[in-house]
Structure formats: C-alpha cells, structure tokens
Write a protein that holds these residues in place. Structure first.
Motif, mmCIF file in Angstrom:
data_model
loop_
_atom_site.group_PDB
_atom_site.id
_atom_site.type_symbol
_atom_site.label_atom_id
_atom_site.label_comp_id
_atom_site.label_asym_id
_atom_site.label_seq_id
_atom_site.Cartn_x
_atom_site.Cartn_y
_atom_site.Cartn_z
ATOM 1 N N GLN A 64 0.823 -1.209 0.000
ATOM 2 C CA GLN A 64 0.000 0.000 0.000
ATOM 3 C C GLN A 64 0.860 1.264 0.000
ATOM 4 O O GLN A 64 0.533 2.252 -0.676
ATOM 5 C CB GLN A 64 -0.947 -0.007 1.203
ATOM 6 C CG GLN A 64 -1.950 -1.143 1.193
ATOM 7 C CD GLN A 64 -2.716 -1.246 -0.107
ATOM 8 O OE1 GLN A 64 -3.331 -0.270 -0.548
ATOM 9 N NE2 GLN A 64 -2.694 -2.423 -0.738
ATOM 10 N N ARG A 73 -2.661 4.528 -5.833
ATOM 11 C CA ARG A 73 -3.750 4.623 -4.867
ATOM 12 C C ARG A 73 -3.742 6.063 -4.368
ATOM 13 O O ARG A 73 -2.811 6.487 -3.683
ATOM 14 C CB ARG A 73 -3.566 3.636 -3.709
ATOM 15 C CG ARG A 73 -4.698 3.715 -2.704
ATOM 16 C CD ARG A 73 -4.542 2.746 -1.546
ATOM 17 N NE ARG A 73 -5.597 2.980 -0.579
ATOM 18 C CZ ARG A 73 -5.631 2.467 0.653
ATOM 19 N NH1 ARG A 73 -4.677 1.646 1.050
ATOM 20 N NH2 ARG A 73 -6.616 2.763 1.476
ATOM 21 N N GLN A 161 -13.870 1.631 3.012
ATOM 22 C CA GLN A 161 -13.086 0.934 1.998
ATOM 23 C C GLN A 161 -13.949 -0.035 1.194
ATOM 24 O O GLN A 161 -13.799 -0.160 -0.028
ATOM 25 C CB GLN A 161 -11.907 0.195 2.640
ATOM 26 C CG GLN A 161 -10.912 1.114 3.319
ATOM 27 C CD GLN A 161 -10.517 2.287 2.438
ATOM 28 O OE1 GLN A 161 -9.952 2.111 1.367
ATOM 29 N NE2 GLN A 161 -10.812 3.495 2.893
ATOM 30 N N TYR A 165 -14.403 0.118 -2.783
ATOM 31 C CA TYR A 165 -14.231 -1.034 -3.676
ATOM 32 C C TYR A 165 -15.497 -1.239 -4.514
ATOM 33 O O TYR A 165 -15.437 -1.522 -5.709
ATOM 34 C CB TYR A 165 -13.959 -2.302 -2.871
ATOM 35 C CG TYR A 165 -12.535 -2.486 -2.394
ATOM 36 C CD1 TYR A 165 -11.468 -2.524 -3.296
ATOM 37 C CD2 TYR A 165 -12.243 -2.667 -1.051
ATOM 38 C CE1 TYR A 165 -10.164 -2.723 -2.873
ATOM 39 C CE2 TYR A 165 -10.936 -2.876 -0.614
ATOM 40 C CZ TYR A 165 -9.912 -2.901 -1.526
ATOM 41 O OH TYR A 165 -8.617 -3.098 -1.101
ATOM 42 N N ARG A 170 -11.509 2.389 -5.299
ATOM 43 C CA ARG A 170 -10.267 1.770 -4.845
ATOM 44 C C ARG A 170 -10.005 0.574 -5.754
ATOM 45 O O ARG A 170 -10.590 -0.501 -5.572
ATOM 46 C CB ARG A 170 -10.361 1.342 -3.381
ATOM 47 C CG ARG A 170 -9.046 0.767 -2.879
ATOM 48 C CD ARG A 170 -8.975 0.586 -1.381
ATOM 49 N NE ARG A 170 -7.739 -0.090 -1.035
ATOM 50 C CZ ARG A 170 -7.378 -0.456 0.191
ATOM 51 N NH1 ARG A 170 -8.158 -0.173 1.215
ATOM 52 N NH2 ARG A 170 -6.235 -1.077 0.401
ATOM 53 N N ASP A 171 -9.139 0.775 -6.710
ATOM 54 C CA ASP A 171 -8.914 -0.270 -7.719
ATOM 55 C C ASP A 171 -7.432 -0.559 -7.941
ATOM 56 O O ASP A 171 -7.059 -1.182 -8.936
ATOM 57 C CB ASP A 171 -9.560 0.126 -9.042
ATOM 58 C CG ASP A 171 -9.004 1.437 -9.598
ATOM 59 O OD1 ASP A 171 -8.155 2.074 -8.940
ATOM 60 O OD2 ASP A 171 -9.424 1.829 -10.698
ATOM 61 N N GLY A 173 -3.651 -2.195 -6.934
ATOM 62 C CA GLY A 173 -3.041 -3.307 -6.212
ATOM 63 C C GLY A 173 -3.506 -4.651 -6.728
ATOM 64 O O GLY A 173 -4.567 -4.771 -7.357
ATOM 65 N N ASN A 175 -4.692 -7.280 -5.306
ATOM 66 C CA ASN A 175 -5.879 -7.926 -4.752
ATOM 67 C C ASN A 175 -7.138 -7.082 -4.888
ATOM 68 O O ASN A 175 -8.208 -7.481 -4.425
ATOM 69 C CB ASN A 175 -5.653 -8.271 -3.276
ATOM 70 C CG ASN A 175 -4.537 -9.288 -3.098
ATOM 71 O OD1 ASN A 175 -4.383 -10.185 -3.916
ATOM 72 N ND2 ASN A 175 -3.747 -9.145 -2.048
ATOM 73 N N ALA A 176 -7.027 -5.908 -5.521
ATOM 74 C CA ALA A 176 -8.172 -5.002 -5.604
ATOM 75 C C ALA A 176 -9.339 -5.631 -6.349
ATOM 76 O O ALA A 176 -10.498 -5.457 -5.962
ATOM 77 C CB ALA A 176 -7.760 -3.693 -6.266
ATOM 78 N N SER A 177 -9.045 -6.372 -7.418
ATOM 79 C CA SER A 177 -10.130 -6.949 -8.208
ATOM 80 C C SER A 177 -10.944 -7.949 -7.394
ATOM 81 O O SER A 177 -12.163 -8.060 -7.574
ATOM 82 C CB SER A 177 -9.581 -7.623 -9.467
ATOM 83 O OG SER A 177 -8.686 -8.670 -9.135
ATOM 84 N N MET A 180 -13.146 -5.786 -5.140
ATOM 85 C CA MET A 180 -14.172 -5.095 -5.914
ATOM 86 C C MET A 180 -15.319 -6.045 -6.244
ATOM 87 O O MET A 180 -16.495 -5.669 -6.179
ATOM 88 C CB MET A 180 -13.557 -4.498 -7.180
ATOM 89 C CG MET A 180 -12.642 -3.321 -6.908
ATOM 90 S SD MET A 180 -11.679 -2.819 -8.356
ATOM 91 C CE MET A 180 -12.964 -2.166 -9.411
#
Length: 202
Positions: A64, A73, A161, A165, A170-171, A173, A175-177, A180
């Motif tokens: 992060q 981010r 958060q 998502y 917040r997209d 990194g 692991n973001a998908s 989301m």
C-alpha cells in the motif's frame, strides 16, 4: 517433478524473505510524521475514518505504501509524503507498523449476529464469500498472500473501503479486483454489520 516442486518452494521462501526484510527500528525513526494522523505506533488514529496501521501485515503495508507513493492509490492527505522514501524506507515503515499491537474495538451488539454470519459464512444467495477465507477466522489476515488484518480495524474505515471497492474508487493493487467483486455484492446493511463485527473480532 521434484525439481519443479523444490523450485516453487524455494521461490516462495525467497519471496517471504524479501517481504520480511524491513527493519522495525529503522522504520520507527521515520514513522513520527505518520503519528499526526494514525497515532503513536499507528494504533490510535485521530479520526475513525483513518486506518489503524498497527499489526496489519508487513507485506500488505509495504504494497500500500508503494501504491500511495506511486499515486496508483490516491489519498489526497498523503500526496507527496512518501516521495523522499526509498523502497527500503517503505519496507522499514511496514515492518515497524506491523510490529505494533492492534487495539481491538467494540462491535455493535445489534449487528454482531449478522456480521459474524457474513464474516464466517458469507452470503450464498448473493455470492458473497466468507471474509474468513482470506482474512483468517480470527481476523489476523494472511501475511504471505498480502491479505491484511481486519481484527480491531476501525469499523468506519472498513465500511468506507468496502464502499470504495464497490463503486470502483479503490482499484489499485494486486488484490483489488478480488475485493471489488466481493464488495459489489454487499448491501449497505451488510457492509455496516461486517465492518462492525471485524472491529471487535479477536
């Protein structure tokens, strides 16, 4: 086949070492500026919508910090704060905050049952997986995967958060998908309940 397995094991081992290379003592020296918003040791933020940084997981924290520094981010209040930090500095900061204890909050008694059901079992009807699968049953996260600790985190921050998502704000990194996709299936009530539950989980 044995060589392949050995190679994978060695690779995972080296990755774990690489993401555990921070020096907490060096990180503490650079963490003073963070205390203005996140509190001493990152454990007591000045506002509930700021995250607790203590004990989140070194790999997650480092990821992060890199995303924030590179402006992948976007956090307006942190713009430019990390510009003069090397990657080792960021590793050290991550190691320092991870070494600190996370204070546990108090979940809303009226939301505990729904929050626990979501956290431990998800919602099969809407396709929401159990939070415990990635963040562990006790909320301590999974360091090797970069999945952060949720236990003790501010309910307001977790809720914010999840909503970020959900709408795609917040997209950034690796692991973001995942998040989301999960958040897109959560209602406001579910977000409130599971966030509250996580804040008191121990």
């Amino acid at each position: 086949m044995k060589k392949l397995i050995a190679g994978v094991v060695l690779g995972v081992g080296l990755t774990a070492i690489a993401h555990g290379a921070g020096n907490p003592e060096a990180g503490e020296a650079n963490a003073q500026v963070c205390a203005g918003c996140h509190g001493a040791g990152g454990a007591e933020p000045i506002a509930p919508n700021y995250p607790k940084l203590s004990g989140l997981g070194e790999k997650y924290l480092h990821q992060q910090l890199v995303l924030i520094k590179e402006q992948e981010r976007m956090i307006p209040s942190m713009t430019g704060l990390l510009n003069n930090n090397s990657d080792q500095d960021l590793q050290d900061l991550a190691a320092y905050f991870d070494s600190q204890s996370m204070p546990i909050g108090q979940a809303d008694p009226d939301l505990v049952d729904q929050g626990e059901a979501l956290y431990r079992g998800g919602n099969m009807a809407s396709g929401v997986p159990a939070c415990a699968g990635c963040h562990s049953p006790d909320g301590s996260g999974i360091e090797a995967a970069g999945y952060p600790r949720l236990s003790g985190q501010s309910a307001e921050y977790v809720a914010a958060q999840l909503k970020a998502y959900r709408v795609g704000e917040r997209d950034a990194g690796q692991n973001a998908s995942i998040m989301m996709d999960v958040a897109a299936k959560l209602t406001d009530q579910e977000i409130e309940a599971v966030s509250s539950y996580a804040s008191g989980l121990n």
